[in-house]
Scaffold this active site. Structure first.
Site, short mmCIF file in Angstrom:
data_model
loop_
_atom_site.label_atom_id
_atom_site.label_comp_id
_atom_site.label_asym_id
_atom_site.label_seq_id
_atom_site.Cartn_x
_atom_site.Cartn_y
_atom_site.Cartn_z
N ASP A 286 78.44 62.75 61.39
CA ASP A 286 78.28 61.41 60.85
C ASP A 286 79.01 60.47 61.81
O ASP A 286 79.65 60.88 62.78
CB ASP A 286 78.81 61.33 59.41
C1 GLC Z 1 77.04 56.11 58.13
C2 GLC Z 1 76.62 57.03 57.00
C3 GLC Z 1 75.44 57.87 57.33
C4 GLC Z 1 74.53 57.10 58.27
C5 GLC Z 1 75.27 56.97 59.59
C6 GLC Z 1 74.46 56.18 60.64
O1 GLC Z 1 78.43 56.03 58.17
O2 GLC Z 1 77.60 57.87 56.42
O3 GLC Z 1 74.79 58.22 56.10
O4 GLC Z 1 73.31 57.78 58.46
O5 GLC Z 1 76.54 56.38 59.43
O6 GLC Z 1 74.33 54.86 60.24
#
Ligand code: GLC
Length: 753
Positions: A286
Site C-alpha cells: 500500500d
Molecule cells: C491508499 C489506500 C489504498 C489505495 C492506495 C493508492 O492509501 O490505502 O487502498 O489503493 O493508497 O491510492
C-alpha cells in the site's frame, strides 16, 4: 542508447527454461507457455537496476519531463494517478522507445466504484446481494478507465468490516465472508473481462491483504490481533475467492497483525498466498506501507524495511522508492537473494504480458469520447442504485401515491451532487450527478407541488435557523422528504468516527419536522451504518442508501413513488449505538447467551438483588439486539416463508443438502426478495458462530405468487478451520434457516455423519 525490441526475441531459450522451472503438477496452457518463455527471455536480459525498476511504482508528479529520465533508465515499472490518454501515451512512449529494453509501464488508478459513471459505493453494491450488479459495474468501470489508458485498478477491497466506526467499511462489502467473497469475485471478473488480453480489461487488485478491517477501535491504520484460525475462517476467505476469480494482483494492508505488518508478513504473502493458493500474479504494497514499518517499529531504517518486505514476498513497492535505493546493497550483502528479485520481476512481467501491454502499449485517444458516461453505463448505475437501497421502516406512507399533491423536500443531502457520489471519487464529476431533488422535480414536478428548503446546507451544519426555515416550509405539505446522511468526506480512508449519530443538527431537523404532524419520510445517504434509532422513531418511513453514485437521485425518486420496489438488505449490522460495537450477526454464542427475559435498565427495581437481572451476555441500557440486523430490508409487499424441509436428515461430508421451501408474495406489488440460507454448527472442536450465511439469491414474485424453491448446499461448505487449524467438515448436528434476514425464521436440524 541501444534498445532491444523485446517483442521479437526468440522463444526457444525461454521455453526450455520455463519447462525446467514449472512444477511438475502444473500443466500450462499454450498461451501460458508462450508468456512464461517470454518472461524468462526478458528476465535474462535485465540488469539488476532494470529488475528493481520493474518493482518500483511512482505516483505521477504531473511533470512528464521530471519523470522522463527515471523512465528512460528503466527505473519505473508502474505509475499511478495519470488519467489523460495523451499524457499516458507520452509516458509510455518514453518507456517503450527510450529505455534499453522497452518494457511498457503499468498505468494504475483507484477506480473503486466507477471511473466517470459512478456506481454505489461497494457497501451499497453489497446491499443489493446481486453479484451481477458488481460485475456489470466493474465491467463498465474498466471500459471507461481503459479508454483513457488505465490498465490496473486498486480494487476490489474485500476486507471484512464489522465496525462502522471504521471509515473504510464504505469501500468493502460488509461483515460477512460469504457475501464479500461472492461480490469480490464478481468485481474481479468484471474488471478483468474473460481475458486480461481484452483491450477493455483492467487488472484487479484484491486489497488490503489482510485483516485491515479488524483495526482496533475502528480507528484506521491501527493494530489488529487476529488469530490464525480467525484469519482463516473469517478474513482470508474473500481473498481466496478473489484469487480463484483470477485477480491479477494483491495489495498488502497497513495494519500490523499480532505485531507483524502485512507488508512483511511471510506467513500470508508466501505460505498462504503462494504455497497454499498458487497465486501467480504480483503483490504491491500500500502507499508507503513498506517505509511505514519504520514508524511501526518493525524496521530500524529504510534498508531493513526494504529487506523485510522483499524477503516476505512483496513484488512491487508503492511510491517510497526503497527497493531501488536499498536492494542493490542488500543483494550484495546477501540479505536478499537475487532469486527473490527474479521471482518478483517474473510476477510483474507475467501480468504485463497477460494484459497485452507489450503488443498494445498505447491508447486510442478517441475511445473515451464514446465510453465515458455512455447511456447504458448510466442505466446500469441507476439499476445498481435501485437494488442497493434498503427500506428500514414504512408505516404505509410509501410508495407515495397520486393523493400526494404537495411534497416538501428538506435536508442537506437532497441536492448534494458531490457528496452523493461517496468516498474514493478521484474522477467522477458532480456535474453529472442526478440528485433526488432534480429527479423528483423531473419525475412528478408537473402534477405535484415540490418545494425545497434544505434547512441545513451540509451534513455537519449545526444552524438552528435553517431548521426553523425548513419546518416552516414543510408545514403545509402532504409529505415531507428529509434527505440526511453524511458528506462523502466523512467516510473512506482515515475518516473514522467515534459516534454514529447523524452529524450536525440533522436529528433535530427530523424531530422538528415530525412535530408538524406531517409524515416524514427520511432518506439517508451515507457511507456507513449509522445509529439512527431516534430518527427512525420520528419518521413514518426510512430509506437507506449507501452513497448511491451518479444516478442515485433517479433511483431514489423511482423507489419513493413505487416505480421501483426496494429489495436491498443490510450488508452490515446497524448497532443501536456505538457502545454496542462490535455487534455482528455471526457472533459466538458464549456460555451465557441471552434467554430473553433479561431486565433492562428502566425496569430494574430499586435495591435489586445482585443476580436478579439475568447473568447473561447483554447491555443493561441497550439490550442484546442491534437497531437493524444483517440481511434485513423491507419491501412494499410482504414475503412469507413456509414448508422448510430438507431432502434428508443425515448427510455425509461429500453429499449435497437440498433445502426446500415455499416463498409467497402476499402483497399487491411485484417485488424481489433476497432469500438467505444460514447454518449453525451446534457443537464443534472450536466454538462456531451462531449463524453463517451460506447462500443467497434474489427471487422476484408477482402479487399473490407462490414459488417452491430448492437451494443446494454441498456439505463440504460446512468446513472450517478446526482446533488443529485443519480445514474439515466435522460430524455432528447442524441447524439451517432460510429467511429474509439473519434474525428471523425457524431452523430445521440435520446431521453430518
Ligand atoms: C491508499 C489506500 C489504498 C489505495 C492506495 C493508492 O492509501 O490505502 O487502498 O489503493 O493508497 O491510492
Amino acid at each position: 542508447m541501444k534498445t532491444f525490441n523485446v517483442k521479437h526475441i526468440s522463444l526457444s531459450l525461454g521455453l526450455m527454461a520455463m519447462i525446467a522451472c514449472t512444477p511438475k503438477n502444473v500443466r500450462l496452457s499454450s498461451a501460458d507457455d508462450v508468456i512464461e518463455s517470454r518472461v524468462e527471455n526478458l528476465l535474462k536480459m535485465m540488469t539488476l537496476e532494470e529488475k528493481l525498476g520493474q518493482m518500483n511504482q511512482i505516483s505521477s508528479s504531473g511533470n512528464i519531463d521530471e519523470m522522463r529520465d527515471l523512465i528512460a533508465r528503466g527505473e519505473v515499472g508502474s505509475i499511478l494517478n495519470e488519467t489523460d490518454p495523451e499524457r499516458i501515451n507520452q509516458l509510455q512512449k518514453i518507456a517503450v522507445e527510450e529505455s534499453r529494453l522497452g518494457i511498457p509501464i503499468l498505468m494504475s488508478r483507484d477506480v473503486i466504484h466507477g471511473f466517470k459513471t459512478i456506481f454505489p459505493i461497494p457497501l451499497g453494491q453489497a446491499a443489493s446481494f446481486d453479484p451481477e450488479i458488481a460485475q456489470e459495474g466493474a465491467r463498465i468501470a474498466a471500459i471507461e478507465a481503459t479508454s483513457v489508458g488505465i490498465k490496473w485498478t486498486f480494487s476490489p477491497m474485500v476486507d471484512i468490516a464489522r465496525d462502522p466506526r471504521w471509515g473504510r467499511c464504505a469501500e468493502g462489502y460488509g461483515e460477512d465472508p460469504y457475501l464479500t467473497s461472492v461480490m469480490g469475485a464478481a468485481t474481479v471478473k468484471g474488471y478483468q473481462a474473460d481475458s486480461l488480453s481484452d483491450p477493455t480489461a483492467m487488472a484487479a487488485c484484491a486489497k488490503h491483504f489482510v485483516g485491515y478491517g479488524a483495526t482496533e477501535g475502528g480507528r484506521d491504520y491501527n493494530s489488529t490481533g487476529i488469530s490464525e484460525r480467525q484469519l482463516r475462517n473469517v478474513y482470508l476467505p474473500p481473498f481466496k475467492a478473489a484469487t480463484e476469480a483470477g485477480a491479477a494482483t494483491f495489495m498488502t494492508s497497513f495494519n500490523d497483525n499480532d505485531g507483524v505488518p502485512s507488508t512483511a508478513n511471510k506467513f500470508i504473502l508466501d505460505n498462504v498466498l503462494r504455497k497454499e493458493w498458487n497465486f501467480d500474479g504480483f503483490v504491491v504494497t500500500d502507499w508507503e506501507s513498506a517505509k511505514e514499518m519504520i514508524k511501526h517499529g518493525f524496521a530500524a531504517d529504510e534498508h531493513e524495511a526494504a529487506v523485510k518486505s522483499a524477503n516476505a514476498g512483496v513484488d512491487m513497492e508503492m511510491v517510497s522508492y526503497m527497493f531501488v535505493k536499498e536492494l542493490p546493497s542488500a543483494i550484495k550483502q546477501g540479505e536478499v537473494d537475487i532469486k527473490k528479485i527474479d521471482n518478483a520481476v517474473r510476477n510483474i512481467l507475467r501480468v504485463k504480458y497477460r494484459l497485452g501491454l507489450f503488443e498494445h502499449p498505447y491508447t486510442d485517444t478517441n475511445l473515451k469520447d464514446k465510453a465515458l458516461y455512455a447511456d447504458d453505463h448510466l442505466k446500469a448505475a441507476k439499476k445498481a442504485a435501485v437494488e442497493s437501497a434498503v427500506l428500514l421502516k414504512n408505516n404505509g406512507i410509501l410508495p407515495l401515491g397520486s393523493n400526494i399533491k404537495k411534497v416538501a423536500i428538506v435536508g442537506p443531502m437532497a441536492d448534494a451532487s458531490y457528496d452523493q457520489l461517496g468516498t474514493w471519487i478521484f474522477d467522477g464529476e458532480s456535474e453529472h450527478t442526478v440528485t433526488p431533488l432534480a429527479a423528483i422535480r423531473k419525475m412528478v414536478g408537473n402534477n405535484v407541488n415540490v418545494t425545497f428548503e434544505p434547512g441545513l446546507t451540509y451534513s455537519r451544519d449545526k444552524n438552528k435557523d435553517g431548521v426553523r426555515r425548513a419546518v416552516a416550509a414543510a408545514k403545509n405539505a402532504d409529505v415531507i422528504l428529509a434527505f440526511v446522511g453524511e458528506e462523502a468526506i466523512l467516510s473512506g480512508e482515515a475518516h473514522c468516527l467515534a459516534s454514529l449519530e447523524l452529524q450536525g443538527a440533522q436529528s433535530e431537523l427530523i424531530a422538528e419536522l415530525s412535530k408538524t404532524g406531517k409524515p416524514v419520510v427520511t432518506v439517508v445517504i451515507a457511507g456507513r451504518p449509522l445509529s439512527i434509532g431516534k430518527d427512525a422513531d420520528n419518521s413514518a418511513a426510512l430509506l437507506y442508501n449507501f452513497h448511491p453514485g451518479t444516478m442515485g437521485g433517479e433511483a431514489i425518486a423511482e423507489l419513493l413513488w413505487g416505480k421501483a420496489v426496494p429489495s436491498g438488505k443490510l450488508p452490515m449490522t446497524f448497532p443501536k449505538s456505538v457502545g454496542q460495537i462490535p455487534m455482528y450477526y455471526a457472533h459466538n454464542n458464549t456460555g451465557r447467551p441471552v434467554v430473553g427475559n433479561e431486565v433492562l435498565i428502566d425496569n430494574i427495581p430499586l435495591h435489586a438483588g445482585q443476580t436478579s437481572l439475568g447473568c447473561t451476555s447483554f447491555y443493561l441500557d441497550e439490550g442484546w439486539t442491534p437497531l437493524y440486523p444483517f440481511g434485513f430490508g423491507l419491501s412494499y409487499t410482504k414475503f412469507e416463508y413456509s414448508n422448510l424441509t430438507l431432502d434428508k436428515t443425515t448427510y455425509n461430508a461429500n453429499e449435497t443438502i437440498k433445502a426446500n421451501f415455499t416463498l409467497a408474495n402476499t402483497g399487491n406489488m411485484e417485488a424481489t426478495e433476497v432469500v438467505q440460507l444460514y447454518t449453525h454448527d451446534i457443537a464443534a472442536s472450536v466454538t462456531r458462530p451462531v449463524k453463517e450465511l451460506k447462500r443467497f439469491e434474489r427471487v422476484t414474485l408477482k402479487p399473490g405468487e407462490k414459488k417452491d424453491i430448492t437451494i443446494e448446499l454441498p456439505a463440504q461448505e460446512l468446513a472450517f478451520y478446526n482446533i488443529d487449524n485443519q480445514y474439515v467438515v466435522e460430524p455432528g448436528q447442524f441447524e439451517l434457516w432460510v429467511s429474509g434476514d439473519s434474525q428471523s425464521g425457524t431452523p430445521v436440524t440435520f446431521e453430518v455423519k
